[in-house]
Structure formats: structure tokens, C-alpha cells
Design a protein around this motif. Structure first.
Motif, PDB file in Angstrom:
ATOM      1  N   MET A   1       6.968   7.551   1.915  1.00  0.00           N
ATOM      2  CA  MET A   1       5.713   7.430   0.887  1.00  0.00           C
ATOM      3  C   MET A   1       5.061   6.013   1.458  1.00  0.00           C
ATOM      4  O   MET A   1       5.762   4.960   1.704  1.00  0.00           O
ATOM      5  CB  MET A   1       6.488   7.281  -0.419  1.00  0.00           C
ATOM      6  CG  MET A   1       5.344   6.678  -1.375  1.00  0.00           C
ATOM      7  SD  MET A   1       6.373   6.740  -3.058  1.00  0.00           S
ATOM      8  CE  MET A   1       5.644   5.109  -4.083  1.00  0.00           C
ATOM      9  N   THR A   2       3.762   6.134   1.452  1.00  0.00           N
ATOM     10  CA  THR A   2       3.038   4.937   1.676  1.00  0.00           C
ATOM     11  C   THR A   2       2.406   4.401   0.465  1.00  0.00           C
ATOM     12  O   THR A   2       1.745   5.043   0.021  1.00  0.00           O
ATOM     13  CB  THR A   2       2.028   5.062   2.836  1.00  0.00           C
ATOM     14  OG1 THR A   2       2.437   5.741   3.889  1.00  0.00           O
ATOM     15  CG2 THR A   2       0.989   4.126   2.812  1.00  0.00           C
ATOM     16  N   ASP A   3       2.717   2.896   0.060  1.00  0.00           N
ATOM     17  CA  ASP A   3       2.181   2.481  -0.950  1.00  0.00           C
ATOM     18  C   ASP A   3       1.428   1.108  -0.423  1.00  0.00           C
ATOM     19  O   ASP A   3       1.809   0.210   0.577  1.00  0.00           O
ATOM     20  CB  ASP A   3       3.192   1.963  -1.957  1.00  0.00           C
ATOM     21  CG  ASP A   3       2.540   1.265  -3.131  1.00  0.00           C
ATOM     22  OD1 ASP A   3       1.565   0.543  -2.984  1.00  0.00           O
ATOM     23  OD2 ASP A   3       3.322   1.327  -4.239  1.00  0.00           O
ATOM     24  N   PHE A   4      -0.126   1.291  -0.510  1.00  0.00           N
ATOM     25  CA  PHE A   4      -1.048   0.180   0.007  1.00  0.00           C
ATOM     26  C   PHE A   4      -1.171  -1.044  -0.871  1.00  0.00           C
ATOM     27  O   PHE A   4      -1.586  -1.879  -0.452  1.00  0.00           O
ATOM     28  CB  PHE A   4      -2.298   0.793  -0.180  1.00  0.00           C
ATOM     29  CG  PHE A   4      -2.294   1.998   1.019  1.00  0.00           C
ATOM     30  CD1 PHE A   4      -2.378   1.810   2.240  1.00  0.00           C
ATOM     31  CD2 PHE A   4      -2.644   3.341   0.568  1.00  0.00           C
ATOM     32  CE1 PHE A   4      -2.330   2.896   3.259  1.00  0.00           C
ATOM     33  CE2 PHE A   4      -2.707   4.307   1.335  1.00  0.00           C
ATOM     34  CZ  PHE A   4      -2.575   4.137   2.591  1.00  0.00           C
ATOM     35  N   GLY A   5      -0.346  -0.865  -2.039  1.00  0.00           N
ATOM     36  CA  GLY A   5      -0.266  -2.311  -3.000  1.00  0.00           C
ATOM     37  C   GLY A   5      -1.528  -2.083  -3.887  1.00  0.00           C
ATOM     38  O   GLY A   5      -2.164  -1.144  -4.026  1.00  0.00           O
ATOM     39  N   THR A   6      -1.971  -3.226  -4.264  1.00  0.00           N
ATOM     40  CA  THR A   6      -3.247  -3.358  -4.954  1.00  0.00           C
ATOM     41  C   THR A   6      -4.161  -4.521  -4.784  1.00  0.00           C
ATOM     42  O   THR A   6      -3.589  -5.412  -4.240  1.00  0.00           O
ATOM     43  CB  THR A   6      -3.001  -3.446  -6.550  1.00  0.00           C
ATOM     44  OG1 THR A   6      -2.055  -4.693  -6.868  1.00  0.00           O
ATOM     45  CG2 THR A   6      -2.097  -2.336  -7.086  1.00  0.00           C
ATOM     46  N   ALA A  34      -7.175  -1.549  -2.437  1.00  0.00           N
ATOM     47  CA  ALA A  34      -5.740  -0.699  -2.563  1.00  0.00           C
ATOM     48  C   ALA A  34      -5.488  -0.415  -3.695  1.00  0.00           C
ATOM     49  O   ALA A  34      -5.707  -1.277  -4.785  1.00  0.00           O
ATOM     50  CB  ALA A  34      -4.854  -1.677  -1.890  1.00  0.00           C
ATOM     51  N   GLN A  35      -5.050   0.821  -4.219  1.00  0.00           N
ATOM     52  CA  GLN A  35      -4.434   1.465  -5.513  1.00  0.00           C
ATOM     53  C   GLN A  35      -3.410   2.077  -5.065  1.00  0.00           C
ATOM     54  O   GLN A  35      -3.441   3.198  -5.408  1.00  0.00           O
ATOM     55  CB  GLN A  35      -5.689   1.957  -6.231  1.00  0.00           C
ATOM     56  CG  GLN A  35      -6.858   1.224  -6.447  1.00  0.00           C
ATOM     57  CD  GLN A  35      -7.961   2.087  -6.864  1.00  0.00           C
ATOM     58  OE1 GLN A  35      -8.054   3.482  -6.819  1.00  0.00           O
ATOM     59  NE2 GLN A  35      -9.050   1.572  -7.661  1.00  0.00           N
ATOM     60  N   PRO A  65      -1.400   9.098   1.918  1.00  0.00           N
ATOM     61  CA  PRO A  65      -0.515   9.273   2.949  1.00  0.00           C
ATOM     62  C   PRO A  65      -0.551  10.636   3.844  1.00  0.00           C
ATOM     63  O   PRO A  65      -0.269  10.614   4.886  1.00  0.00           O
ATOM     64  CB  PRO A  65       0.989   9.387   2.172  1.00  0.00           C
ATOM     65  CG  PRO A  65       0.722   8.309   0.854  1.00  0.00           C
ATOM     66  CD  PRO A  65      -0.662   8.781   0.524  1.00  0.00           C
ATOM     67  N   ASP A  66      -1.442  11.609   3.131  1.00  0.00           N
ATOM     68  CA  ASP A  66      -1.409  12.691   3.930  1.00  0.00           C
ATOM     69  C   ASP A  66      -2.861  13.286   4.151  1.00  0.00           C
ATOM     70  O   ASP A  66      -2.743  14.434   4.524  1.00  0.00           O
ATOM     71  CB  ASP A  66      -0.397  13.989   3.443  1.00  0.00           C
ATOM     72  CG  ASP A  66      -0.783  14.247   2.087  1.00  0.00           C
ATOM     73  OD1 ASP A  66      -1.516  13.488   1.324  1.00  0.00           O
ATOM     74  OD2 ASP A  66       0.120  15.045   1.291  1.00  0.00           O
ATOM     75  N   GLU A  67      -3.854  12.690   3.616  1.00  0.00           N
ATOM     76  CA  GLU A  67      -5.034  13.091   3.752  1.00  0.00           C
ATOM     77  C   GLU A  67      -6.216  11.765   3.799  1.00  0.00           C
ATOM     78  O   GLU A  67      -6.022  10.746   3.373  1.00  0.00           O
ATOM     79  CB  GLU A  67      -5.381  13.821   2.376  1.00  0.00           C
ATOM     80  CG  GLU A  67      -6.758  14.375   2.541  1.00  0.00           C
ATOM     81  CD  GLU A  67      -7.130  15.750   1.309  1.00  0.00           C
ATOM     82  OE1 GLU A  67      -8.078  15.867   1.089  1.00  0.00           O
ATOM     83  OE2 GLU A  67      -6.063  16.068   0.751  1.00  0.00           O
ATOM     84  N   LEU A  68      -7.335  12.313   4.533  1.00  0.00           N
ATOM     85  CA  LEU A  68      -8.358  11.396   4.591  1.00  0.00           C
ATOM     86  C   LEU A  68      -9.580  11.843   4.183  1.00  0.00           C
ATOM     87  O   LEU A  68      -9.780  13.077   4.666  1.00  0.00           O
ATOM     88  CB  LEU A  68      -8.410  10.898   6.151  1.00  0.00           C
ATOM     89  CG  LEU A  68      -9.629   9.969   6.579  1.00  0.00           C
ATOM     90  CD1 LEU A  68      -8.941   8.887   7.428  1.00  0.00           C
ATOM     91  CD2 LEU A  68     -10.714  10.510   6.935  1.00  0.00           C
TER      92      LEU A  68
END
Length: 145
Positions: A1-6, A34-35, A65-68
Motif C-alpha cells: 500500500m502506498t500512502d503519499f501523505g498529505t 498529496a492526499q 497505487p495501481d492506476e495513473l
């Protein structure tokens, strides 16, 4: 799981696109927002218009994490989505043409180091269900200090 922070921060963006042996590289400054599990990167591109005149396009890249998703507004309006192993719909519109398209993604890799991010993806582009081109794209986002 990727969390980009805020938070919001300035970034430099390099987008390297390879289509049928022809490479295009765009390097510009922008901002990242980042959200949590979503990261938005916004920047301005200048494209050449039909008479060679510069035209501004505002580009937003939405990463999960799985789509752009690549969204453009301005002289060109377009939307393309990329998810590995999936064929997703999109569109392209300019004052001179418009068409539906879809992307069939063979590879989508996301590598993150702190607030730096590299994304690489390869896909087939279909216009009206006809294969229009094969692309390999890399995107590098680096936080500005």
C-alpha cells in the motif's frame, strides 16, 4: 500500500515518451498535492499550434497505487487512464479534431523514494478500436528544495 501523505509542494517533472522510435522529453516545474493514497501532479505544457504558435495546456496527473490518469485542459482536452493488464477508455479533443481512444497497458511500475517518484508504463493506444501506436513512457517527479 502506498500512502503519499498529505500536503502541497513544488516539484520538477520530467516526462519521457517513446513512440515508434521517436523520443519526446518534457522537463518543467509544477506542484504536487498529496492526499493519502492519491497524488496529483499539475504543470503547464506549451504545445505548438497549427500555425506554429505556442499554446498552453494545463496537465494533471492523478496517481494511485495501481492506476495513473492523465488529464489535459486548454488548447487540447484529453483524458487517458492507465492500469496494468486493463484496457481503459479515454478521449482527445482539439479545435480541429476529436476522437475516442483507449489504452491497453502492458506494464505500470511505480517506485517511490520519499517525495521523489518514478513511474514507467508501456501501452498500446487504440483510436476507434484500431491500433494507433505503441508507447513507452517514464515520468520522474522530484520535490524542489
Amino acid at each position: 500500500m502506498t500512502d503519499f501523505g498529505t500536503g502541497k509542494y513544488a516539484v520538477s517533472v520530467t516526462l519521457d515518451s517513446l513512440q515508434d522510435g521517436q523520443r519526446t522529453v518534457i522537463t518543467t516545474n509544477g506542484e504536487a498535492i498529496a492526499q493519502g493514497r492519491r497524488l496529483y501532479v499539475r504543470f503547464e505544457e506549451t504545445l505548438k499550434g497549427p500555425q506554429g504558435d505556442p499554446q498552453s495546456v494545463r496537465t494533471t496527473i492523478k496517481l494511485t497505487p495501481d492506476e495513473l490518469k492523465l488529464i489535459r485542459h486548454g488548447a487540447v482536452e484529453s483524458e487517458q487512464s492507465f492500469a496494468e493488464g486493463r484496457k481503459l477508455p479515454g478521449f482527445y479533443r482539439s479545435p480541429y479534431t476529436q476522437f475516442n481512444l483507449s489504452t491497453d497497458v502492458r506494464k505500470l511500475e511505480l517506485v517511490r523514494q520519499g517525495r521523489s517518484l518514478s513511474v514507467a508504463w508501456e501501452y498500446d493506444l487504440y483510436v476507434y478500436e484500431e491500433l494507433s501506436g505503441q508507447f513507452a513512457i517514464s515520468l520522474h517527479i522530484q520535490e524542489e528544495q
